[in-house]
Design an enzyme around this catalytic site. Structure first.
Site: not given
Ligand code: IN0
Length: 414
Positions: A225, A285
């Site tokens: 990818r 958060f």
């Molecule tokens: C997230 C985001 C997230 C959190 C808070 C505010 C945000 C504002 C805008 C966009 C995204 C925001 O945070 C997570 C963090 C996460 O999942 N961390 C993982 C580690 C990892 O590497 O996967 C963990 O296990 O702790 C995030 O990465 N995303 C995400 C997804 C849904 C939501 Cl509701 C919030 C994914 C992404 C693609 C960066 C948006």
């Protein structure tokens, strides 16, 4: 480094690690008894580990909406990521996904491990979704619809230009920012943030993931990818995969630094977005993933390991960030410290050195102009130097003991 090695090197990680462990145990005990909510919260802990703990401390009504939003997005992502699904099957599912969340009978089996369980038992997620307030449902539906359509568009199109890269990241992460801002607004705990700032919050996180995950994505089986834009990598190599070969190490690191310089564009918007938040649990958060992102960029910069294996923040540093992120002073402090660390790694022979330094200086100026820097607990740099002095003291004590022992046992020749 193994976890014991990491703890010996950073003994001040122990306390935040223990606190995190206890918070995880407490969260496990709080998993709801109703089958559908129980499934959603235990799934959240399985797929996101530390981030689930940050979701857990939100106000209960908002927490339920964010938990469902997170799982719906993970499910959509599982469909997009599964390279074994034929395109003509995948595209209509992505496009119609926003309708499936209303349908308790819908399910589509794909993905592996915990993601397979999430997909097979998706009815729990839709049952919980149907119990959310209407304004939360509308926000989740709208974002799922736009994200599914965007993902479908990029199934067949490669990321060529930097504009394509920003567009792809908008679909998969910027929209998450727009959706979260809508959920915060629906909870009446925050004002509605401007879309462009919400978008930047997602882009900064997603670009960091794309940079960090180069090797994992390129080595994906059955098909790699590719998310790094051709407009950037073609300045250094003729094929994206060439970056992983040893003979291209110098070019690979220059390309990596170029990608990091591009990601840094979003940092100031992120600071503006976070500084407008009022509710402390929403603030944490949002702030914790952002600090992890700038920390990851600082670790990846000029680091050939990105092309050889996994470059990840040690668990102790993650625990420290979760423990110590409480106010905007902590965020400015962390952004300032990680920018310092990045600045110290910029080599003036790097083709983008001037551009990178300019961006880092702009971030540091924003942090300084906030007037909050001197109130911060500079946990990254100061704690390490404090530790170095502790090591030095311990070293001299051991040396003194050895010296005393040797002198006491020296054969006496008088
Ligand atoms: C997230 C985001 C997230 C959190 C808070 C505010 C945000 C504002 C805008 C966009 C995204 C925001 O945070 C997570 C963090 C996460 O999942 N961390 C993982 C580690 C990892 O590497 O996967 C963990 O296990 O702790 C995030 O990465 N995303 C995400 C997804 C849904 C939501 Cl509701 C919030 C994914 C992404 C693609 C960066 C948006």
């Amino acid at each position: 480094m193994g976890s014991l090695g990491a703890i010996l090197k950073h003994p001040d990680d122990i306390y935040p690690l223990l606190k995190l462990k206890m918070a995880a145990r407490h969260a496990e005990k709080q998993i709801p008894v109703e089958a559908h909510w129980g499934f959603c919260y235990s799934m959240l802990h399985k797929v996101s580990r530390s981030f689930a703990l940050v979701i857990q401390q939100l106000d209960p009504e908002l927490r339920n909406a964010v938990c469902i939003f997170y799982l719906v997005l993970r499910a959509l992502d599982t469909v997009e990521d599964d390279t074994s699904i034929a395109t003509d099957v995948k595209v209509p599912i992505l496009i119609a996904f926003h309708r499936y969340i209303y349908d308790r009978d819908w399910h589509f089996s794909c993905g592996t491990k915990e993601y397979k369980v999430l997909m097979d038992e998706f009815h729990h997620v839709s049952t919980a979704f149907l119990e959310l307030g209407r304004s939360y449902q509308e926000a989740i539906e709208d974002i799922t619809k736009r994200m599914g359509a965007g993902m479908a568009k990029f199934i067949c199109n490669e990321v060529e230009t930097i504009d394509d890269y920003d567009e792809y990241c908008h679909y998969v992460a910027g929209l998450v920012g727009l959706g979260l801002s809508k959920l915060f607004y629906a909870s009446k705990l925050e004002d509605l943030a401007p879309d462009s700032l919400s978008n930047s919050m997602g882009l900064f996180l997603q670009k960091t993931n794309i940079i960090r995950d180069y090797l994992e994505d390129i080595n994906e089986i059955p098909k790699s990818r590719m998310f790094w834009p051709r407009e950037i990598w073609s300045k250094y190599v003729s094929k994206l995969e060439d970056l992983k070969y040893e003979e291209n190490s110098d070019k690979a690191v220059q390309c990596l630094n170029d990608m990091i310089t591009n990601a840094l564009i979003h940092a100031q918007d992120c600071l503006t977005y976070m500084s407008a938040l009022r509710e402390p649990s929403i603030f944490r958060f949002c702030a914790i993933p952002q600090i992890m992102a700038i920390g990851t960029l600082a670790m990846c910069y000029d680091n050939i390991q990105v092309f050889r294996g996994v470059v990840k923040m040690r668990r102790g540093l993650t625990a420290k960030i979760i423990d110590r992120t409480k106010s905007m002073a902590d965020v400015y402090g962390a952004f300032f410290d990680f920018s310092c660390m990045l600045k110290s790694k910029v080599n003036k022979n790097d083709p983008n050195a001037t551009k990178t330094l300019k961006k880092l200086e702009a971030i540091q100026k924003t942090c300084r102009d906030s007037g909050l820097l001197n109130k911060r607990k500079s946990y990254i740099i100061r704690s390490d130097s404090r530790f170095n002095s502790a090591v030095l003291v311990a070293f001299f004590i051991i040396l003194a003991i050895v010296f005393a022992y040797l002198s006491a046992n020296r054969p006496k020749n008088y």
